[in-house]
Design an enzyme around this catalytic site. Structure first.
Site, PDB file in Angstrom:
ATOM      1  N   HIS A 168      -5.650   5.678  -3.990  1.00 51.63           N
ATOM      2  CA  HIS A 168      -5.322   4.245  -3.895  1.00 51.63           C
ATOM      3  C   HIS A 168      -6.338   3.455  -3.079  1.00 51.63           C
ATOM      4  CE1 HIS A 168      -1.515   4.695  -5.895  1.00 51.63           C
ATOM      5  NE2 HIS A 168      -1.043   5.538  -5.008  1.00 51.63           N
ATOM      6  N   ASP A 204      -1.795  11.795 -10.924  1.00 46.76           N
ATOM      7  CA  ASP A 204      -0.757  11.429  -9.945  1.00 46.76           C
ATOM      8  C   ASP A 204       0.252  10.497 -10.630  1.00 46.76           C
ATOM      9  OD1 ASP A 204      -0.523  11.148  -6.628  1.00 46.76           O
ATOM     10  OD2 ASP A 204       0.227   9.384  -7.690  1.00 46.76           O
ATOM     11  N   HIS A 206       1.321   7.774  -9.590  1.00 45.69           N
ATOM     12  CA  HIS A 206       0.951   6.377  -9.359  1.00 45.69           C
ATOM     13  C   HIS A 206      -0.450   6.088  -9.895  1.00 45.69           C
ATOM     14  CE1 HIS A 206       3.794   7.609  -6.116  1.00 45.69           C
ATOM     15  NE2 HIS A 206       4.387   6.485  -6.485  1.00 45.69           N
ATOM     16  N   ASP A 293       3.472  14.346  -7.799  1.00 46.74           N
ATOM     17  CA  ASP A 293       4.664  13.490  -7.714  1.00 46.74           C
ATOM     18  C   ASP A 293       5.207  13.129  -9.093  1.00 46.74           C
ATOM     19  OD1 ASP A 293       2.358  11.985  -8.018  1.00 46.74           O
ATOM     20  OD2 ASP A 293       2.689  10.731  -6.256  1.00 46.74           O
TER      21      ASP A 293
HETATM   22  C1  SP5 Z   1      -0.922   8.964  -3.058  1.00 49.61           C
HETATM   23  C2  SP5 Z   1       0.428   8.420  -3.428  1.00 49.61           C
HETATM   24  O1  SP5 Z   1       1.163   9.080  -4.157  1.00 49.61           O
HETATM   25  N1  SP5 Z   1       0.802   7.267  -2.888  1.00 49.61           N
HETATM   26  C3  SP5 Z   1       2.062   6.686  -3.175  1.00 49.61           C
HETATM   27  C4  SP5 Z   1       2.373   5.513  -2.341  1.00 49.61           C
HETATM   28  C5  SP5 Z   1       3.753   4.983  -2.619  1.00 49.61           C
HETATM   29  N2  SP5 Z   1       4.163   4.069  -1.627  1.00 49.61           N
HETATM   30  C6  SP5 Z   1       5.354   3.301  -1.861  1.00 49.61           C
HETATM   31  C7  SP5 Z   1       6.537   4.161  -2.043  1.00 49.61           C
HETATM   32  C8  SP5 Z   1       7.828   3.535  -1.639  1.00 49.61           C
HETATM   33  C9  SP5 Z   1       8.852   4.584  -1.565  1.00 49.61           C
HETATM   34  N3  SP5 Z   1       9.978   4.242  -0.838  1.00 49.61           N
HETATM   35  C10 SP5 Z   1      11.014   5.212  -0.935  1.00 49.61           C
HETATM   36  C11 SP5 Z   1      12.228   4.899  -0.192  1.00 49.61           C
HETATM   37  C12 SP5 Z   1      13.195   5.988  -0.407  1.00 49.61           C
HETATM   38  N4  SP5 Z   1      14.490   5.656  -0.034  1.00 49.61           N
HETATM   39 ZN    ZN Z   2       1.354   9.202  -6.140  1.00 43.41          ZN
END
Ligand code: SP5
Ligand code: ZN
Length: 355
Positions: A168, A204, A206, A293
């Site tokens: 990212h 990934d 994302h 993920d």
């Molecule tokens: C490298 C990578 O996989 N980065 C991912 C970044 C995601 N960030 C935002 C995720 C928000 C998740 N919040 C979860 C709350 C759970 N209750």
């Molecule tokens: Zn990710």
């Protein structure tokens, strides 16, 4: 398979990330890598190596990231603590940002206030920065450079086994738990020192927004990403199917957004399409930002891959018969993270050794 291992990763240990108006425990935790190492102890698919300290690392960083961003990262913790002595006990997170329409006209007056600088160089409040972040991220980038070098020296596959992740991070920004874009650093290193054409295949969950942006106007590094549809999934503001690169790079970026809930069969069919596109580009090397993920058990993601599927993913990647660098990215089902990661590497090895 040479596996370059970031032994300083534990210096980066975020406490909390901002999520929908509150601070929640970080998902990107040091135990992730511990699980990979213990799985590798059971299934040694390669040799673990600490990267040399004699790499020309600073040059490799500057070939991907801007010098002002690198200067920011290297002094960020010190500046954060200078804001207020209490800050020594809390991670740095931004809380104010320059939206494009707002800052575009005054790039000539970057803020001096460090809280504002944090917003200038970070695109979310989910990526805490602390005392050891720079050291840990820099060692991760050293793993990526070492992995690229070993590939040039003739290895068939190498791994940058590191955290924090990288895909990212853009040329001049952090976000999504990422600071230095390890995959981009490896791809650029390969391109600059040996190969004419390099492909990046980001699997990934994302979208690899940082890597796409870094190479967006270049035809020599073809970026491909399979990910959750940014209409509903992080990082939201990039990763749509119509982003094909720009200028000389037009036609050299390809995104495969898939809906939340996608099962392995559909994901795998998409992987096959991505592999065909990459094969048609006839690159001399492949970089795989490897996120786990996509796993059904992931707490923050929405695809439905099962552990055994990752063996098949590894085999499919090996079917390209390209020298390959893997960089470790996301994956937050911590206790299964080691099994899933090593499954990809074992599947890759299995196919490489079969006729
Ligand atoms: C490298 C990578 O996989 N980065 C991912 C970044 C995601 N960030 C935002 C995720 C928000 C998740 N919040 C979860 C709350 C759970 N209750
Ligand atoms: Zn990710």
């Amino acid at each position: 398979m040479k596996i370059f291992n970031n032994q300083l990763h534990q210096l980066h240990r975020g406490q909390q990330e901002m999520y929908r108006g509150r601070l929640v425990d970080c998902h990107e935790v040091p135990q992730r890598l511990d699980h990979v190492l213990s799985e590798l102890a059971k299934r040694p698919v390669g040799q673990l190596i600490t990267p040399s300290t004699h790499l020309n690392l600073d040059a490799a960083l500057r070939d991907v990231h801007t010098s002002d961003y690198l200067a920011f990262l290297s002094t960020a913790w010190e500046e954060w603590v200078k804001l207020s002595p209490d800050n020594a006990n809390r991670d740095a997170l931004p809380s104010v940002w320059p939206l494009p329409g707002m800052h575009a006209f005054r790039m000539d007056k970057p803020p001096v206030n460090f809280a504002a600088k944090l917003g200038q160089y970070a695109f979310d409040a989910g990526t805490p920065l602390m005392a050891g972040t720079w050291t840990a991220a820099r060692e991760g980038a050293a793993c990526a450079v070492a992995a690229a070098q070993a590939l040039i020296a003739g290895e068939k596959a190498t791994v940058a086994l590191t955290r924090p992740p990288g895909h990212h991070a853009g040329a001049a920004y952090m976000g999504g738990y990422c600071f230095l874009n390890n995959a981009a650093i490896a791809a650029q290193y390969l391109r600059q020192h040996a190969m004419h054409r390099v492909a990046v295949l980001d699997i990934d969950y994302h979208h690899g927004n940082g890597t796409q942006s870094i190479f967006n106007d270049r035809p020599d590094i073809y970026t491909v990403s399979i990910h959750g549809d940014p209409l509903t999934e992080y990082p939201f503001f990039l990763g749509h199917a119509d982003e094909r690169g720009s200028g000389a790079g037009e036609g050299y970026n390809l995104n495969f957004p898939l809906p939340r809930g996608t099962q392995f069969e559909t994901w795998y069919a998409t992987l096959q399409r991505a592999l065909q596109v990459i094969s048609d580009f006839s690159p001399q090397a492949l970089v795989v930002p490897l996120g786990l993920d996509t796993y059904e058990g992931d707490p923050i993601s929405g695809f439905k891959l099962k552990s055994e599927h990752y063996l098949q993913v590894g085999r499919a990647l090996a079917s390209l018969r390209l020298p390959t660098v893997f960089t470790l990215e996301g994956g937050y089902a911590v206790s299964d993270f080691g099994i899933n990661t090593v499954n990809v590497l074992e599947g890759y090895q299995y196919d490489s050794i079969s006729p």
